[in-house]
Design a protein around this motif. Structure first.
Motif, PDB file in Angstrom:
ATOM      1  N   LEU A  71       5.199  13.057 -82.859  1.00  0.00           N
ATOM      2  CA  LEU A  71       5.333  12.038 -81.827  1.00  0.00           C
ATOM      3  C   LEU A  71       4.046  11.924 -81.004  1.00  0.00           C
ATOM      4  O   LEU A  71       3.285  12.891 -80.888  1.00  0.00           O
ATOM      5  N   THR A  72       3.815  10.761 -80.438  1.00  0.00           N
ATOM      6  CA  THR A  72       2.711  10.594 -79.499  1.00  0.00           C
ATOM      7  C   THR A  72       3.114  11.202 -78.156  1.00  0.00           C
ATOM      8  O   THR A  72       4.291  11.536 -77.924  1.00  0.00           O
ATOM      9  N   ALA A  73       2.137  11.331 -77.252  1.00  0.00           N
ATOM     10  CA  ALA A  73       2.433  11.861 -75.923  1.00  0.00           C
ATOM     11  C   ALA A  73       3.444  10.972 -75.203  1.00  0.00           C
ATOM     12  O   ALA A  73       4.368  11.458 -74.538  1.00  0.00           O
ATOM     13  N   LYS A  74       3.299   9.656 -75.348  1.00  0.00           N
ATOM     14  CA  LYS A  74       4.231   8.710 -74.714  1.00  0.00           C
ATOM     15  C   LYS A  74       5.636   8.861 -75.297  1.00  0.00           C
ATOM     16  O   LYS A  74       6.634   8.894 -74.563  1.00  0.00           O
ATOM     17  N   GLU A  75       5.718   8.963 -76.611  1.00  0.00           N
ATOM     18  CA  GLU A  75       7.025   9.119 -77.261  1.00  0.00           C
ATOM     19  C   GLU A  75       7.678  10.447 -76.865  1.00  0.00           C
ATOM     20  O   GLU A  75       8.898  10.527 -76.708  1.00  0.00           O
ATOM     21  N   THR A  76       6.852  11.472 -76.691  1.00  0.00           N
ATOM     22  CA  THR A  76       7.378  12.777 -76.290  1.00  0.00           C
ATOM     23  C   THR A  76       7.994  12.706 -74.902  1.00  0.00           C
ATOM     24  O   THR A  76       9.068  13.269 -74.649  1.00  0.00           O
ATOM     25  N   THR A  77       7.334  12.010 -73.983  1.00  0.00           N
ATOM     26  CA  THR A  77       7.886  11.835 -72.639  1.00  0.00           C
ATOM     27  C   THR A  77       9.207  11.086 -72.697  1.00  0.00           C
ATOM     28  O   THR A  77      10.183  11.443 -72.017  1.00  0.00           O
ATOM     29  N   GLU A  78       9.270  10.055 -73.530  1.00  0.00           N
ATOM     30  CA  GLU A  78      10.504   9.287 -73.692  1.00  0.00           C
ATOM     31  C   GLU A  78      11.604  10.162 -74.289  1.00  0.00           C
ATOM     32  O   GLU A  78      12.780  10.068 -73.886  1.00  0.00           O
ATOM     33  N   ALA A  79      11.229  11.017 -75.232  1.00  0.00           N
ATOM     34  CA  ALA A  79      12.212  11.900 -75.863  1.00  0.00           C
ATOM     35  C   ALA A  79      12.805  12.865 -74.841  1.00  0.00           C
ATOM     36  O   ALA A  79      14.021  13.113 -74.832  1.00  0.00           O
ATOM     37  N   GLY A  80      11.957  13.422 -73.975  1.00  0.00           N
ATOM     38  CA  GLY A  80      12.440  14.336 -72.954  1.00  0.00           C
ATOM     39  C   GLY A  80      13.446  13.671 -72.032  1.00  0.00           C
ATOM     40  O   GLY A  80      14.464  14.271 -71.658  1.00  0.00           O
ATOM     41  N   ALA A  81      13.181  12.426 -71.680  1.00  0.00           N
ATOM     42  CA  ALA A  81      14.081  11.692 -70.782  1.00  0.00           C
ATOM     43  C   ALA A  81      15.421  11.378 -71.446  1.00  0.00           C
ATOM     44  O   ALA A  81      16.437  11.212 -70.767  1.00  0.00           O
ATOM     45  N   LEU A  82      15.434  11.310 -72.776  1.00  0.00           N
ATOM     46  CA  LEU A  82      16.657  10.964 -73.496  1.00  0.00           C
ATOM     47  C   LEU A  82      17.494  12.180 -73.899  1.00  0.00           C
ATOM     48  O   LEU A  82      18.643  12.027 -74.326  1.00  0.00           O
ATOM     49  N   TRP A  83      16.916  13.365 -73.750  1.00  0.00           N
ATOM     50  CA  TRP A  83      17.567  14.557 -74.292  1.00  0.00           C
ATOM     51  C   TRP A  83      18.967  14.766 -73.720  1.00  0.00           C
ATOM     52  O   TRP A  83      19.935  14.963 -74.453  1.00  0.00           O
ATOM     53  N   ALA A  84      19.094  14.751 -72.389  1.00  0.00           N
ATOM     54  CA  ALA A  84      20.393  15.036 -71.766  1.00  0.00           C
ATOM     55  C   ALA A  84      21.456  14.039 -72.216  1.00  0.00           C
ATOM     56  O   ALA A  84      22.597  14.411 -72.522  1.00  0.00           O
ATOM     57  N   LYS A  85      21.085  12.740 -72.276  1.00  0.00           N
ATOM     58  CA  LYS A  85      22.034  11.710 -72.699  1.00  0.00           C
ATOM     59  C   LYS A  85      22.526  11.964 -74.117  1.00  0.00           C
ATOM     60  O   LYS A  85      23.745  11.925 -74.392  1.00  0.00           O
ATOM     61  N   HIS A  86      21.611  12.231 -75.030  1.00  0.00           N
ATOM     62  CA  HIS A  86      21.996  12.457 -76.423  1.00  0.00           C
ATOM     63  C   HIS A  86      22.768  13.759 -76.574  1.00  0.00           C
ATOM     64  O   HIS A  86      23.686  13.849 -77.405  1.00  0.00           O
ATOM     65  N   GLN A  87      22.413  14.764 -75.791  1.00  0.00           N
ATOM     66  CA  GLN A  87      23.107  16.040 -75.888  1.00  0.00           C
ATOM     67  C   GLN A  87      24.561  15.915 -75.459  1.00  0.00           C
ATOM     68  O   GLN A  87      25.460  16.444 -76.101  1.00  0.00           O
ATOM     69  N   ARG A  88      24.785  15.179 -74.379  1.00  0.00           N
ATOM     70  CA  ARG A  88      26.149  15.045 -73.867  1.00  0.00           C
ATOM     71  C   ARG A  88      27.044  14.260 -74.818  1.00  0.00           C
ATOM     72  O   ARG A  88      28.259  14.472 -74.863  1.00  0.00           O
TER      73      ARG A  88
END
Length: 236
Positions: A71-88
């Motif tokens: 992933l790019t740095a931008k995509e990585t930041t987006e992934a971090g923000a989505l983690w909790a939503k996808h985990q739940r």
């Protein structure tokens, strides 16, 4: 000097979350980087053994996402923000490692905390479901710490300690994790607390890590939950 508290990592230390983490990561990639899904799924997400290899080699989750998954740095930041939503929303079962419940129940005289890059509400829910939440006084997850101060930065550990002890400073702590970054975190936390406090770094090798190969070495290695319990009790 006896322990004042035990702090834990979560993934790979308290629980075996690899199947769920792989599933979540695949769904996040499908959202933000579809060119890395399907037939182009990174090698490191194709099996548990490959995931373990990459996860324990990467310095932190950002390194894992960028330099292993691509992933790019931008995509990585987006992934971090989505983690909790996808985990739940993900229903893949996560369980405590066999023997960990006994470790926790045998050490209830001490306050416990969690410093993790997982979601704190998810961690609380698992501990309550397993009936081992009572000794935990504080849990600091990804969303509780500023994005620039994730592990191995000591900020989450300092927040966790403050929640447990208030203005009082502990004299000796143990931090248990499964990653080289957890050893770095323990050392950074020790420096942040100052010379009056000792943070003992313990690696939980029962999740598949190979700490003897690491640049940053822990104070102790526990190959099984049973040996981890014996180690903790030796500091009581």
């Amino acid at each position: 000097m006896p322990l004042d508290a035990i702090l834990w990592d979560y993934d790979g230390t308290l629980v075996n979350s690899v199947p769920k983490n792989i599933n979540i990561t695949q769904s996040i990639l499908a959202d933000i980087a579809p060119h890395l899904s399907g037939e182009n799924l990174p090698h490191w997400l194709r099996s548990e053994s490959a995931y373990h290899q990459a996860n324990h080699a990467a310095r932190n989750w950002q390194d894992l996402y960028q330099n292993y998954y691509g992933l790019t740095a931008k995509e990585t930041t987006e992934a971090g923000a989505l983690w909790a939503k996808h985990q739940r929303s993900n229903t893949t079962e996560v369980r405590l490692f066999e023997g960990i419940a006994n470790v926790l129940r045998s050490l209830t005289a001490l306050p416990h905390g969690v410093c993790s890059q997982n979601d704190s509400s998810t961690i609380w829910a698992l501990l309550k479901r397993e009936g081992v939440d009572t000794p935990f006084h504080s849990i600091m997850g990804y969303n509780d710490v500023d994005g620039g101060h994730q592990k191995p930065h000591p900020a989450g550990g300092l927040q966790c300690i403050e929640a447990i002890f208030g203005t009082k400073r502990p004299r000796q702590l143990m931090y248990i994790g499964d990653h080289q970054g957890d050893v770095e975190f323990a050392r950074n936390l020790n420096r942040a607390l100052g010379a009056d406090c000792t943070v003992i770094a313990v690696t939980a090798a029962y999740s598949g890590s190979s700490p003897k190969l690491w640049e940053h070495q822990p104070d102790h290695i526990a190959d099984t939950p049973e040996s981890l319990l014996s180690l903790c009790q030796s500091y009581l």
